[in-house]
Design a protein around this motif. Structure first.
Motif, PDB file in Angstrom:
ATOM      1  N   ALA A  70      85.526  60.425  -6.685  1.00 60.96           N
ATOM      2  CA  ALA A  70      84.569  61.111  -5.813  1.00 60.96           C
ATOM      3  C   ALA A  70      85.341  61.870  -4.746  1.00 60.96           C
ATOM      4  N   GLU A  87      74.522  62.722  -0.990  1.00 62.46           N
ATOM      5  CA  GLU A  87      75.177  63.540  -2.011  1.00 62.46           C
ATOM      6  C   GLU A  87      74.922  65.003  -1.669  1.00 62.46           C
ATOM      7  N   ALA A 117      84.477  68.991  -6.680  1.00 60.75           N
ATOM      8  CA  ALA A 117      83.891  67.897  -7.458  1.00 60.75           C
ATOM      9  C   ALA A 117      83.188  68.406  -8.704  1.00 60.75           C
ATOM     10  N   ALA A 342      82.376  56.491   0.910  1.00 65.50           N
ATOM     11  CA  ALA A 342      82.387  56.870  -0.508  1.00 65.50           C
ATOM     12  C   ALA A 342      82.537  55.636  -1.392  1.00 65.50           C
ATOM     13  N   LEU A 346      80.132  54.373  -4.421  1.00 63.53           N
ATOM     14  CA  LEU A 346      80.619  54.198  -5.792  1.00 63.53           C
ATOM     15  C   LEU A 346      80.399  52.778  -6.300  1.00 63.53           C
TER      16      LEU A 346
END
Length: 363
Positions: A70, A87, A117, A342, A346
């Motif tokens: 990420a 996001e 990304a 992050a 995740l």
């Protein structure tokens, strides 16, 4: 193992970091001179320039984009939103490109993160931007309907250290009441009630204690008199509030280390001013204690001034230890805070939000 790229664009630098889970693998701060930035009329115009800096960092680090799980960028000036991890989506990018809610280099974080990304099919996030707004309804009232109190503060660092202190207590962030005092060039003091910052001074626009370069809350009638005196321009007036206020106005420096040296050398005036700043910080801690009905589990001192254990931390502890235990977490590691956010996303430890959340309607 999750590998995370952190992008943190500032006014005169781009800070970059690579984390593998909680471990820092590589970090760099690329400084940008005024000559380098002068060709760019708007912040958005710096996009390709900053992206090239990031690509160079990745080449030197030896990690291809495809190896990352990420990318997270520092959140920019968006509409007021609750804290959390978001996001990056098309609406967010469009508002940042336009500078709809203000121009700042941090706007580029989400934009560049998203492009990089998307090239390798991984998520791009932001977390806890300065516009985090979780104020209680009562905290929004200023005293006149033409003026509403706004939530603009060091949300990323405040929430990161609040989570860390809650963990020290053996609790979760949403189980504790904390007062977090971020002390840097700007000073923000937030009342964290069970995971939400229900009251905080607007650290950007002249609310709160005076700081190394900001005047804080000033006597309003005197401000009005000066503004209409004909002796000062609009821009000069703004500079009195932010840039040429606080320690700069009193001691001709915004360098707290220099002020601390003066205190150590016995400079009585510098000591008086530095203590006065500490007293104002203490007064705002008291205000936030009242906002929490004096049910406070801890007071957290953070930011650059929290390194000054001999003077500022000592004074603040003496003044406020009767309210709640004092915790000291110096500095403000934004890259680490972003990487941790992050990682929570995740691992599924925190739900990722969509921008803007449904409960916010202030387009």
């Amino acid at each position: 193992m999750y590998r995370i790229l952190v992008i943190n664009p500032g006014s005169t630098s781009t800070k970059l970091a690579i984390y593998e889970d909680e471990n820092l693998v590589s970090k760099d701060t690329v400084r940008h001179t005024s000559e380098e930035l002068s060709p760019f009329k708007h912040i958005a115009d710096q996009y390709e320039f900053r992206k090239e800096v990031i690509k160079n960092f990745l080449e030197k680090s030896g990690f291809p984009l495809s190896s990352f799980s990420a990318i997270i960028g520092r959140g920019g000036l968006l509409r007021p939103i609750p804290g959390g991890i978001y996001e990056v989506n098309e609406l967010m990018k469009e508002e940042l490109r336009q500078g709809k809610f203000g121009e700042h280099a941090s706007n580029l974080g989400a934009l560049i993160a998203s492009e990089l990304a998307s090239d390798v099919g991984i998520p791009a996030y932001i977390a806890d931007p300065v516009v985090v707004d979780e104020l209680d309804d009562l905290a929004r009232f200023s005293g006149h309907p033409d003026f509403e109190r706004k939530s603009i503060f060091h949300a990323l660092n405040q929430k990161a250290v609040a989570r860390a202190v809650a963990e020290q207590m053996g609790k979760k962030y949403d189980e504790v009441n904390l007062i977090v005092v971020h002390m840097g060039g700007g000073i923000s003091i937030g009342a964290h009630r069970r995971g939400k910052v229900v009251d905080v001074n607007n650290a950007l626009d002249g609310d709160g204690p005076f700081t190394p370069e900001r005047s804080g809350t000033l006597p309003m009638t005197q401000i009005i008199d000066l503004a209409y005196s004909g002796k000062i321009t609009y821009d000069e007036m703004k500079k009195r509030i932010k840039g040429n206020g606080g320690l700069v106005a009193y001691l001709k420096t915004n360098d707290a280390l220099e002020v601390q040296r003066k205190v150590e050398e016995g400079d009585e005036y510098a000591t008086l001013i530095y203590k006065a700043m500490g007293l104002q910080i203490s007064k705002w801690i008291g205000k936030m204690a009242a906002a929490l009905s004096f049910q406070v589990d801890g007071i957290v001192l953070t930011g650059g001034l929290a390194y000054d254990k001999d003077y500022m931390v000592k004074w603040l502890t003496e003044h406020n230890q009767y309210i709640a235990p004092i915790y000291v977490i110096p500095g403000g590691d934004e890259e680490k805070a972003l990487a941790e956010a992050a990682l929570r996303a995740l691992r599924g430890n925190e739900k990722v939000k969509k921008y803007p959340p449904k409960e916010v309607n202030n387009a």
